[in-house]
Motif scaffolding. Structure first.
Motif, PDB file in Angstrom:
ATOM      1  N   VAL A 142       0.835  -1.202   0.000  1.00 45.12           N
ATOM      2  CA  VAL A 142       0.000   0.000   0.000  1.00 45.12           C
ATOM      3  C   VAL A 142       0.870   1.252   0.000  1.00 45.12           C
ATOM      4  O   VAL A 142       0.643   2.190  -0.783  1.00 45.12           O
ATOM      5  CB  VAL A 142      -0.948   0.000   1.214  1.00 45.12           C
ATOM      6  CG1 VAL A 142      -1.683   1.337   1.326  1.00 45.12           C
ATOM      7  CG2 VAL A 142      -1.952  -1.147   1.099  1.00 45.12           C
ATOM      8  N   ASP A 143       1.878   1.270   0.856  1.00 49.98           N
ATOM      9  CA  ASP A 143       2.741   2.449   0.919  1.00 49.98           C
ATOM     10  C   ASP A 143       3.571   2.593  -0.351  1.00 49.98           C
ATOM     11  O   ASP A 143       3.834   3.716  -0.817  1.00 49.98           O
ATOM     12  CB  ASP A 143       3.650   2.368   2.145  1.00 49.98           C
ATOM     13  CG  ASP A 143       2.876   2.487   3.447  1.00 49.98           C
ATOM     14  OD1 ASP A 143       1.714   2.930   3.402  1.00 49.98           O
ATOM     15  OD2 ASP A 143       3.426   2.118   4.504  1.00 49.98           O
ATOM     16  N   PHE A 144       3.985   1.467  -0.920  1.00 51.90           N
ATOM     17  CA  PHE A 144       4.692   1.510  -2.202  1.00 51.90           C
ATOM     18  C   PHE A 144       3.797   2.142  -3.267  1.00 51.90           C
ATOM     19  O   PHE A 144       4.236   2.991  -4.048  1.00 51.90           O
ATOM     20  CB  PHE A 144       5.107   0.102  -2.625  1.00 51.90           C
ATOM     21  CG  PHE A 144       5.618   0.019  -4.036  1.00 51.90           C
ATOM     22  CD1 PHE A 144       6.864   0.522  -4.375  1.00 51.90           C
ATOM     23  CD2 PHE A 144       4.845  -0.563  -5.040  1.00 51.90           C
ATOM     24  CE1 PHE A 144       7.341   0.451  -5.685  1.00 51.90           C
ATOM     25  CE2 PHE A 144       5.313  -0.648  -6.345  1.00 51.90           C
ATOM     26  CZ  PHE A 144       6.561  -0.134  -6.665  1.00 51.90           C
ATOM     27  N   GLY A 145       2.536   1.737  -3.295  1.00 53.62           N
ATOM     28  CA  GLY A 145       1.607   2.299  -4.273  1.00 53.62           C
ATOM     29  C   GLY A 145       1.427   3.793  -4.110  1.00 53.62           C
ATOM     30  O   GLY A 145       1.317   4.530  -5.098  1.00 53.62           O
ATOM     31  N   SER A 146       1.414   4.267  -2.866  1.00 50.17           N
ATOM     32  CA  SER A 146       1.263   5.706  -2.615  1.00 50.17           C
ATOM     33  C   SER A 146       2.492   6.487  -3.082  1.00 50.17           C
ATOM     34  O   SER A 146       2.386   7.606  -3.569  1.00 50.17           O
ATOM     35  CB  SER A 146       1.045   5.961  -1.124  1.00 50.17           C
ATOM     36  OG  SER A 146      -0.153   5.357  -0.679  1.00 50.17           O
ATOM     37  N   ALA A 147       3.668   5.874  -2.910  1.00 44.40           N
ATOM     38  CA  ALA A 147       4.913   6.559  -3.254  1.00 44.40           C
ATOM     39  C   ALA A 147       5.239   6.497  -4.741  1.00 44.40           C
ATOM     40  O   ALA A 147       5.948   7.372  -5.260  1.00 44.40           O
ATOM     41  CB  ALA A 147       6.067   5.941  -2.464  1.00 44.40           C
ATOM     42  N   LYS A 148       4.735   5.504  -5.437  1.00 48.11           N
ATOM     43  CA  LYS A 148       5.191   5.242  -6.803  1.00 48.11           C
ATOM     44  C   LYS A 148       5.009   6.417  -7.756  1.00 48.11           C
ATOM     45  O   LYS A 148       5.911   6.694  -8.570  1.00 48.11           O
ATOM     46  CB  LYS A 148       4.519   3.999  -7.374  1.00 48.11           C
ATOM     47  CG  LYS A 148       5.174   3.519  -8.673  1.00 48.11           C
ATOM     48  CD  LYS A 148       4.604   2.184  -9.119  1.00 48.11           C
ATOM     49  CE  LYS A 148       5.348   1.672 -10.348  1.00 48.11           C
ATOM     50  NZ  LYS A 148       5.239   2.558 -11.516  1.00 48.11           N
ATOM     51  N   PRO A 149       3.913   7.165  -7.718  1.00 51.60           N
ATOM     52  CA  PRO A 149       3.808   8.306  -8.646  1.00 51.60           C
ATOM     53  C   PRO A 149       4.940   9.318  -8.488  1.00 51.60           C
ATOM     54  O   PRO A 149       5.425   9.872  -9.480  1.00 51.60           O
ATOM     55  CB  PRO A 149       2.445   8.915  -8.293  1.00 51.60           C
ATOM     56  CG  PRO A 149       1.657   7.777  -7.728  1.00 51.60           C
ATOM     57  CD  PRO A 149       2.659   6.968  -6.960  1.00 51.60           C
ATOM     58  N   LEU A 150       5.373   9.557  -7.256  1.00 48.98           N
ATOM     59  CA  LEU A 150       6.494  10.485  -7.052  1.00 48.98           C
ATOM     60  C   LEU A 150       7.799   9.860  -7.533  1.00 48.98           C
ATOM     61  O   LEU A 150       8.613  10.532  -8.166  1.00 48.98           O
ATOM     62  CB  LEU A 150       6.613  10.852  -5.576  1.00 48.98           C
ATOM     63  CG  LEU A 150       5.486  11.711  -5.001  1.00 48.98           C
ATOM     64  CD1 LEU A 150       4.464  10.835  -4.292  1.00 48.98           C
ATOM     65  CD2 LEU A 150       6.030  12.760  -4.041  1.00 48.98           C
ATOM     66  N   LEU A 151       7.994   8.580  -7.243  1.00 52.66           N
ATOM     67  CA  LEU A 151       9.220   7.912  -7.671  1.00 52.66           C
ATOM     68  C   LEU A 151       9.293   7.839  -9.186  1.00 52.66           C
ATOM     69  O   LEU A 151      10.384   7.941  -9.764  1.00 52.66           O
ATOM     70  CB  LEU A 151       9.291   6.509  -7.058  1.00 52.66           C
ATOM     71  CG  LEU A 151       9.244   6.441  -5.525  1.00 52.66           C
ATOM     72  CD1 LEU A 151       9.365   5.001  -5.059  1.00 52.66           C
ATOM     73  CD2 LEU A 151      10.307   7.308  -4.889  1.00 52.66           C
ATOM     74  N   ASP A 152       8.141   7.681  -9.830  1.00 55.85           N
ATOM     75  CA  ASP A 152       8.115   7.639 -11.299  1.00 55.85           C
ATOM     76  C   ASP A 152       8.575   8.951 -11.915  1.00 55.85           C
ATOM     77  O   ASP A 152       9.138   8.964 -13.018  1.00 55.85           O
ATOM     78  CB  ASP A 152       6.708   7.305 -11.793  1.00 55.85           C
ATOM     79  CG  ASP A 152       6.358   5.835 -11.666  1.00 55.85           C
ATOM     80  OD1 ASP A 152       7.284   5.003 -11.594  1.00 55.85           O
ATOM     81  OD2 ASP A 152       5.150   5.508 -11.635  1.00 55.85           O
ATOM     82  N   VAL A 153       8.333  10.069 -11.221  1.00 57.77           N
ATOM     83  CA  VAL A 153       8.808  11.366 -11.718  1.00 57.77           C
ATOM     84  C   VAL A 153      10.332  11.433 -11.667  1.00 57.77           C
ATOM     85  O   VAL A 153      10.975  11.959 -12.575  1.00 57.77           O
ATOM     86  CB  VAL A 153       8.205  12.513 -10.883  1.00 57.77           C
ATOM     87  CG1 VAL A 153       8.881  13.846 -11.221  1.00 57.77           C
ATOM     88  CG2 VAL A 153       6.706  12.617 -11.124  1.00 57.77           C
ATOM     89  N   MET A 154      10.916  10.869 -10.625  1.00 60.61           N
ATOM     90  CA  MET A 154      12.353  10.986 -10.395  1.00 60.61           C
ATOM     91  C   MET A 154      13.149   9.847 -11.022  1.00 60.61           C
ATOM     92  O   MET A 154      14.377   9.934 -11.137  1.00 60.61           O
ATOM     93  CB  MET A 154      12.643  11.035  -8.898  1.00 60.61           C
ATOM     94  CG  MET A 154      12.006  12.222  -8.191  1.00 60.61           C
ATOM     95  SD  MET A 154      12.388  12.279  -6.420  1.00 60.61           S
ATOM     96  CE  MET A 154      11.361  10.937  -5.800  1.00 60.61           C
ATOM     97  N   GLY A 155      12.477   8.783 -11.426  1.00 62.04           N
ATOM     98  CA  GLY A 155      13.191   7.617 -11.931  1.00 62.04           C
ATOM     99  C   GLY A 155      12.530   6.969 -13.117  1.00 62.04           C
ATOM    100  O   GLY A 155      11.388   7.273 -13.472  1.00 62.04           O
ATOM    101  N   ARG A 156      13.277   6.078 -13.738  1.00 59.60           N
ATOM    102  CA  ARG A 156      12.773   5.325 -14.895  1.00 59.60           C
ATOM    103  C   ARG A 156      12.363   3.913 -14.517  1.00 59.60           C
ATOM    104  O   ARG A 156      11.508   3.319 -15.154  1.00 59.60           O
ATOM    105  CB  ARG A 156      13.856   5.298 -15.973  1.00 59.60           C
ATOM    106  CG  ARG A 156      13.442   4.613 -17.274  1.00 59.60           C
ATOM    107  CD  ARG A 156      14.401   4.952 -18.389  1.00 59.60           C
ATOM    108  NE  ARG A 156      15.786   4.655 -18.042  1.00 59.60           N
ATOM    109  CZ  ARG A 156      16.847   5.077 -18.736  1.00 59.60           C
ATOM    110  NH1 ARG A 156      16.669   5.856 -19.800  1.00 59.60           N
ATOM    111  NH2 ARG A 156      18.057   4.762 -18.365  1.00 59.60           N
ATOM    112  N   LYS A 157      12.967   3.367 -13.461  1.00 58.56           N
ATOM    113  CA  LYS A 157      12.672   2.014 -13.020  1.00 58.56           C
ATOM    114  C   LYS A 157      12.411   2.022 -11.527  1.00 58.56           C
ATOM    115  O   LYS A 157      13.251   2.474 -10.739  1.00 58.56           O
ATOM    116  CB  LYS A 157      13.853   1.083 -13.342  1.00 58.56           C
ATOM    117  CG  LYS A 157      13.616  -0.378 -12.992  1.00 58.56           C
ATOM    118  CD  LYS A 157      12.587  -1.008 -13.915  1.00 58.56           C
ATOM    119  CE  LYS A 157      12.480  -2.511 -13.688  1.00 58.56           C
ATOM    120  NZ  LYS A 157      11.447  -3.125 -14.550  1.00 58.56           N
ATOM    121  N   VAL A 158      11.244   1.538 -11.124  1.00 61.79           N
ATOM    122  CA  VAL A 158      10.857   1.504  -9.717  1.00 61.79           C
ATOM    123  C   VAL A 158      10.464   0.067  -9.381  1.00 61.79           C
ATOM    124  O   VAL A 158       9.509  -0.460  -9.944  1.00 61.79           O
ATOM    125  CB  VAL A 158       9.687   2.462  -9.428  1.00 61.79           C
ATOM    126  CG1 VAL A 158       9.316   2.421  -7.946  1.00 61.79           C
ATOM    127  CG2 VAL A 158      10.035   3.885  -9.861  1.00 61.79           C
TER     128      VAL A 158
END
Length: 300
Positions: A142-158
């Protein structure tokens, strides 16, 4: 992507600064904090709002991202800011720290009524600037899902690697592979030079044969074959020797603590520690080829 979120970004150095800037360009309200004046000035130039303290940034944020030099500083920062964070804030630590430290700060955040993941990165300063980092994430689905949109902005592979601390485990293992690989490649180039083989010829063979790897084709340690590498810019980092030494120390500690027989990982840690101690810390980690070359004899 909920760009209405306010993000407190603590640590605006060579990695954190560009990462925070990418979030700002994507539409997030970013409140940055770093004690270094140069970092504050760059963040302002990048269009971010610079806070006068970590506490003032976190108090207004929905998400807190940390990119800090070591585990002690992450722990101290969490102790400072957890009490002022909004209830159920999401804490994302992108620092590279010990697995035990990652689990400790996640537990601290959760005990204070917040959510937390560890999300260390690979890709260096160039990846941070380009938004092409790789994130290795530990925490709940759940927490990964919440963070993923921000991580997708900063990275190419999450990649979600597992529970709390497992992102750090993946980072440590990955960088042990990288350190060992760079040493092996550098030794091969020095040997090739002594045998009359040009660096370009060795690169052309190894990059298309069983010696092919990222450290060779993307961060080649000798000038020429890959024009964009630090080797063509006086070994300006990149990924500095001091940081590689830090990561390999974390790996070496984990190897010993878990009883893993790992001659190469431990030896790589010793080699980079020596190079760092003897003045190589500010160079790109691929500059280890210079150390190997300087220590090599003339031969028979």
């Amino acid at each position: 992507m909920n760009t209405h979120l306010t993000v407190a970004f603590l640590g605006l150095g060579h990695m954190g600064g560009p990462m925070a800037a990418n979030l700002g360009r994507a539409g997030y309200a970013v409140l940055g904090y770093d004690p270094a004046i140069v970092a504050q000035q760059q963040a302002t130039e990048d269009g971010l709002t610079v806070s006068d303290s970590a506490i003032s940034a976190v108090a207004k944020a929905d998400v807190v991202i940390t990119m800090l030099p070591n585990g002690k500083l992450v722990r101290d920062t969490y102790r400072e800011v957890l009490a002022v964070a909004k209830p159920n804030s999401l804490f994302i630590d992108c620092s590279t720290i010990d697995v035990a430290d990652a689990r400790e700060v996640a537990s601290m955040a959760q005990s204070a009524g917040h959510r937390a993941i560890d999300a260390p990165v690979s890709g260096g300063v160039a990846g941070a600037a380009a938004g092409t980092l790789a994130f290795m994430v530990g925490g709940s689905e759940v927490d990964f899902g919440s963070a993923k949109p921000l991580l997708d902005v900063m990275g190419r592979k999450v990649v979600h690697c597992g529970g709390s601390g497992v992102g750090q485990a993946a980072k440590i293992c990955n960088n042990m592979i990288l350190g060992v690989s760079m040493i092996a490649i550098s030794e091969a180039f020095v040997l090739g030079e002594k045998l009359g083989l040009t660096n370009q010829a060795l690169f052309d063979v190894a990059s298309n044969a069983s010696g092919q790897c990222w450290a060779l084709t993307s961060n080649c340690p000798v000038p020429g074959p890959v024009p964009t590498t630090p080797a063509n810019n006086d070994y300006q980092p990149g990924f500095a020797v001091a940081l590689m030494e830090k990561d390999l120390t974390l790996a070496a500690n984990a190897l010993r603590d878990n009883g893993v027989e790992a001659d190469l990982g431990l030896r790589a840690s010793e080699i980079y520690r020596r190079f760092n101690t003897e003045g190589g810390g500010g160079l790109d980690f691929s500059a280890i080829v210079k150390d190997i070359r300087s220590r090599s004899t003339e031969g028979e």
